[in-house]
Scaffold this motif. Sequence first.
Motif, PDB file in Angstrom:
ATOM      1  N   ASN A 274      -9.360  11.703  33.238  1.00 36.06           N
ATOM      2  CA  ASN A 274      -8.437  12.597  32.122  1.00 36.06           C
ATOM      3  C   ASN A 274      -7.308  13.153  33.089  1.00 36.06           C
ATOM      4  O   ASN A 274      -6.111  13.336  32.456  1.00 36.06           O
ATOM      5  N   ILE A 275      -7.641  13.665  33.969  1.00 35.14           N
ATOM      6  CA  ILE A 275      -6.603  14.514  34.878  1.00 35.14           C
ATOM      7  C   ILE A 275      -5.792  13.275  35.351  1.00 35.14           C
ATOM      8  O   ILE A 275      -4.441  13.714  35.177  1.00 35.14           O
ATOM      9  N   GLY A 276      -6.099  12.373  35.838  1.00 35.99           N
ATOM     10  CA  GLY A 276      -5.206  11.249  36.298  1.00 35.99           C
ATOM     11  C   GLY A 276      -4.212  10.940  35.077  1.00 35.99           C
ATOM     12  O   GLY A 276      -2.839  10.777  35.246  1.00 35.99           O
ATOM     13  N   ASN A 277      -4.531  10.720  33.702  1.00 32.79           N
ATOM     14  CA  ASN A 277      -3.741  10.205  32.854  1.00 32.79           C
ATOM     15  C   ASN A 277      -2.951  11.380  32.258  1.00 32.79           C
ATOM     16  O   ASN A 277      -1.783  11.167  31.676  1.00 32.79           O
ATOM     17  N   ILE A 278      -3.266  12.653  32.419  1.00 28.78           N
ATOM     18  CA  ILE A 278      -2.198  13.776  32.437  1.00 28.78           C
ATOM     19  C   ILE A 278      -1.312  13.910  33.490  1.00 28.78           C
ATOM     20  O   ILE A 278      -0.127  14.049  32.961  1.00 28.78           O
ATOM     21  N   CYS A 279      -1.558  13.758  34.629  1.00 32.89           N
ATOM     22  CA  CYS A 279      -0.813  14.093  35.779  1.00 32.89           C
ATOM     23  C   CYS A 279       0.295  12.598  35.875  1.00 32.89           C
ATOM     24  O   CYS A 279       1.408  12.782  36.217  1.00 32.89           O
ATOM     25  N   TYR A 280      -0.052  11.337  35.360  1.00 31.45           N
ATOM     26  CA  TYR A 280       0.619  10.249  35.381  1.00 31.45           C
ATOM     27  C   TYR A 280       2.005  10.322  34.802  1.00 31.45           C
ATOM     28  O   TYR A 280       3.130  10.144  35.246  1.00 31.45           O
ATOM     29  N   PRO A 281       2.064  10.713  33.500  1.00 31.71           N
ATOM     30  CA  PRO A 281       3.235  10.672  32.968  1.00 31.71           C
ATOM     31  C   PRO A 281       4.102  11.777  33.239  1.00 31.71           C
ATOM     32  O   PRO A 281       5.239  11.683  33.308  1.00 31.71           O
ATOM     33  N   TRP A 282       3.567  12.896  33.524  1.00 34.82           N
ATOM     34  CA  TRP A 282       4.383  14.140  34.212  1.00 34.82           C
ATOM     35  C   TRP A 282       5.048  13.790  35.279  1.00 34.82           C
ATOM     36  O   TRP A 282       6.177  14.145  35.517  1.00 34.82           O
ATOM     37  N   LYS A 283       4.566  13.149  36.408  1.00 35.13           N
ATOM     38  CA  LYS A 283       5.264  12.606  37.544  1.00 35.13           C
ATOM     39  C   LYS A 283       6.192  11.710  37.284  1.00 35.13           C
ATOM     40  O   LYS A 283       7.234  11.637  37.767  1.00 35.13           O
TER      41      LYS A 283
END
Length: 93
Positions: free
Chosen positions: A79-88
């Motif tokens: 879930n952290i990966g999914n949150i951070c990916y679009p942000w980056k």
Amino acid sequence: MVFIIYLGDYATSIDYSQKSVAIAREIKDRKTEGSALGNLGLAYFSLGEDLKALELQKQSLMIAGEVKNIQGKGNALGNIGNICYPWKISRSH
């Protein structure tokens, strides 16, 4: 809670998840607390509140580590990966 998110009723999902967190804390069930925090994070992520979602997922990850819940750790990390990916992606353009 995940089904409510898929239906798009984020307010209800948040409400139920917050109640779940409160009950888990009341009965001192850390594993359930971590799971409920993760669900709450998913609801906030769906609303576009990425920083709130990230904080909740980090709390979920911390608890999963404390109670040695490997599946919970995997869920929180994903879930952290999914949150951070679009942000980056959005920040790099």
